[in-house]
Write a protein that holds these residues in place. Structure first.
Motif, PDB file in Angstrom:
ATOM      1  N   GLN A 147       0.892  -1.199  -0.143  1.00 20.04           N
ATOM      2  CA  GLN A 147       0.027  -0.035   0.142  1.00 20.04           C
ATOM      3  C   GLN A 147       0.887   1.058   0.018  1.00 20.04           C
ATOM      4  N   GLY A 148       0.215   2.113  -0.684  1.00 15.44           N
ATOM      5  CA  GLY A 148       1.175   3.527  -0.786  1.00 15.44           C
ATOM      6  C   GLY A 148       0.845   4.398   0.646  1.00 15.44           C
ATOM      7  N   SER A 149       0.725   5.728   0.434  1.00 18.10           N
ATOM      8  CA  SER A 149       0.734   6.496   1.628  1.00 18.10           C
ATOM      9  C   SER A 149      -1.153   6.409   2.333  1.00 18.10           C
ATOM     10  N   ARG A 150      -1.666   5.889   1.392  1.00 17.56           N
ATOM     11  CA  ARG A 150      -3.012   5.681   1.846  1.00 17.56           C
ATOM     12  C   ARG A 150      -3.645   4.144   1.693  1.00 17.56           C
ATOM     13  N   ILE A 151      -4.267   3.753   2.482  1.00 17.65           N
ATOM     14  CA  ILE A 151      -4.693   2.330   2.254  1.00 17.65           C
ATOM     15  C   ILE A 151      -5.859   2.249   1.285  1.00 17.65           C
ATOM     16  N   ASP A 152      -5.887   1.557   0.278  1.00 18.67           N
ATOM     17  CA  ASP A 152      -6.953   1.410  -0.586  1.00 18.67           C
ATOM     18  C   ASP A 152      -7.697  -0.165  -0.933  1.00 18.67           C
ATOM     19  N   PRO A 153      -8.804  -0.320   0.174  1.00 13.54           N
ATOM     20  CA  PRO A 153      -9.168  -1.758  -0.018  1.00 13.54           C
ATOM     21  C   PRO A 153      -9.595  -2.316  -1.239  1.00 13.54           C
ATOM     22  N   ASN A 154      -9.780  -1.574  -2.222  1.00 14.72           N
ATOM     23  CA  ASN A 154     -10.062  -2.051  -3.494  1.00 14.72           C
ATOM     24  C   ASN A 154      -9.010  -2.695  -4.243  1.00 14.72           C
ATOM     25  N   THR A 155      -7.675  -2.587  -3.553  1.00 12.43           N
ATOM     26  CA  THR A 155      -6.461  -3.265  -4.111  1.00 12.43           C
ATOM     27  C   THR A 155      -5.990  -4.546  -3.509  1.00 12.43           C
ATOM     28  N   MET A 156      -6.827  -5.172  -2.521  1.00 12.43           N
ATOM     29  CA  MET A 156      -6.690  -6.113  -1.812  1.00 12.43           C
ATOM     30  C   MET A 156      -7.558  -7.361  -1.957  1.00 12.43           C
ATOM     31  N   PRO A 157      -7.660  -7.908  -3.016  1.00 10.21           N
ATOM     32  CA  PRO A 157      -8.994  -8.806  -3.173  1.00 10.21           C
ATOM     33  C   PRO A 157      -8.666 -10.155  -2.289  1.00 10.21           C
ATOM     34  N   LEU A 158      -7.491 -10.327  -1.976  1.00 10.72           N
ATOM     35  CA  LEU A 158      -7.147 -11.717  -1.066  1.00 10.72           C
ATOM     36  C   LEU A 158      -7.701 -11.252   0.151  1.00 10.72           C
ATOM     37  N   MET A 159      -7.344 -10.240   0.866  1.00 10.46           N
ATOM     38  CA  MET A 159      -7.878  -9.751   2.064  1.00 10.46           C
ATOM     39  C   MET A 159      -9.439  -9.619   2.074  1.00 10.46           C
ATOM     40  N   SER A 160     -10.122  -8.956   0.870  1.00 14.79           N
ATOM     41  CA  SER A 160     -11.558  -9.174   0.766  1.00 14.79           C
ATOM     42  C   SER A 160     -12.170 -10.345   0.902  1.00 14.79           C
TER      43      SER A 160
END
Length: 281
Positions: A111-124
């Motif tokens: 993740q960059g400076s902010r957390i984007d849940p949309n880029t985390m399909p496995l976490m989802s």
């Protein structure tokens, strides 16, 4: 950065790169099964990254259960600095395999400076399995209702396109045979524009099968059926009877045939190919 197995790192990089390529927030949200904020402003900006290191460790034995307290390890958990990662519902995020834990850890690590849940399909997917935001019955009903439009059942007329008909027969028939044998279904193929006929008995059997899956299997089943647009392919995947490559090939029979006939459209076919690889792999 976090050291992860090479194959896991490659797959997670492909997933994150593809998700980051989708600029529209609503389009991104449709690929995440759980844990993505509905608040548009937060979805655009994301939570500020609050950690500097990500780790994977064995989850301690659960002392509340005699069967687990003697086990050397009940799963794996992820650490963000000194914090242990939890699900969106604040439940312990205990992963069943080290590979999955490393994959999710990599999503957090990248993740960059902010957390984007949309880029985390496995976490989802993991959060969906653990939190179960929808009951098994609701998941089963929502998934099974698309059985009549399943590409395993819906075939082209042989007289219309003999070559595609043969490809569908060769690739799809094993999935259909497994569904018939494993669930006792009486499914039949169709070339009708209205889809294949599905009896209430077959629909009930499919729903009961989905309900009987474990939360982890059910989460994977829902993702596979959505990515492949096929309940029968999802059955084959969850049962372990077909490989990832088998699923990818089956999910793209008709489109790959069109590409062979008319060529690949950049910005269209290539994105579709990347999408199904990310969601299935």
């Amino acid at each position: 950065g976090l050291a992860v197995p090479e194959r896991v790192e490659q797959l997670c990089f492909e997933k994150c790169r593809w998700f980051q390529s989708i600029k529209d927030v609503e389009s991104r949200r449709c690929y995440a099964t759980h844990g993505v904020s509905d608040r548009s402003e937060e979805s655009k900006t994301g939570m500020v990254k609050f950690y500097s290191s990500v780790g994977v460790r064995e989850a301690p034995a659960d002392d509340s259960s005699g069967s687990l307290s003697t086990a050397p390890c009940r799963g794996y958990e992820i650490t963000l600095d000194r914090f242990t990662l939890k699900s969106p519902a604040k439940k312990p995020l205990v992963l069943p395999t080290k590979a999955l834990a490393h994959g999710i850890a990599a999503e957090w690590d990248w993740q960059g400076s902010r957390i984007d849940p949309n880029t985390m399909p496995l976490m989802s997917l993991a959060a969906t399995a653990i939190d179960e935001p929808q009951s098994p019955a609701v998941v089963a009903q929502n998934t099974a209702e698309f059985l009549s439009t399943d590409p395993v059942l819906c075939r082209v007329e042989e007289s219309r396109d003999p070559e595609l008909f043969k490809k569908q027969e060769d690739v799809m028939q094993p999935f259909l045979q497994l569904a018939r044998e494993r669930l006792g279904l009486m499914l039949e193929t169709s070339s009708s524009i209205f889809g294949a006929p599905v009896s209430e008995e077959d629909l009930f059997k499919v729903q009961q099968y989905i309900i009987g899956l474990s939360p982890w299997e059910r989460s994977a089943f829902a993702q596979l059926s959505s990515a492949c647009k096929s309940v029968c392919m999802a059955i084959g995947g969850v049962e372990g009877s077909f490989s990832i490559q088998d699923l990818l090939k089956a999910s793209r029979v008709e489109e790959d045939h069109q590409i062979e006939q008319w060529g690949l459209v950049e910005g269209g076919h290539d994105i579709d190919i990347a999408e199904v690889h990310v969601r299935v792999a």
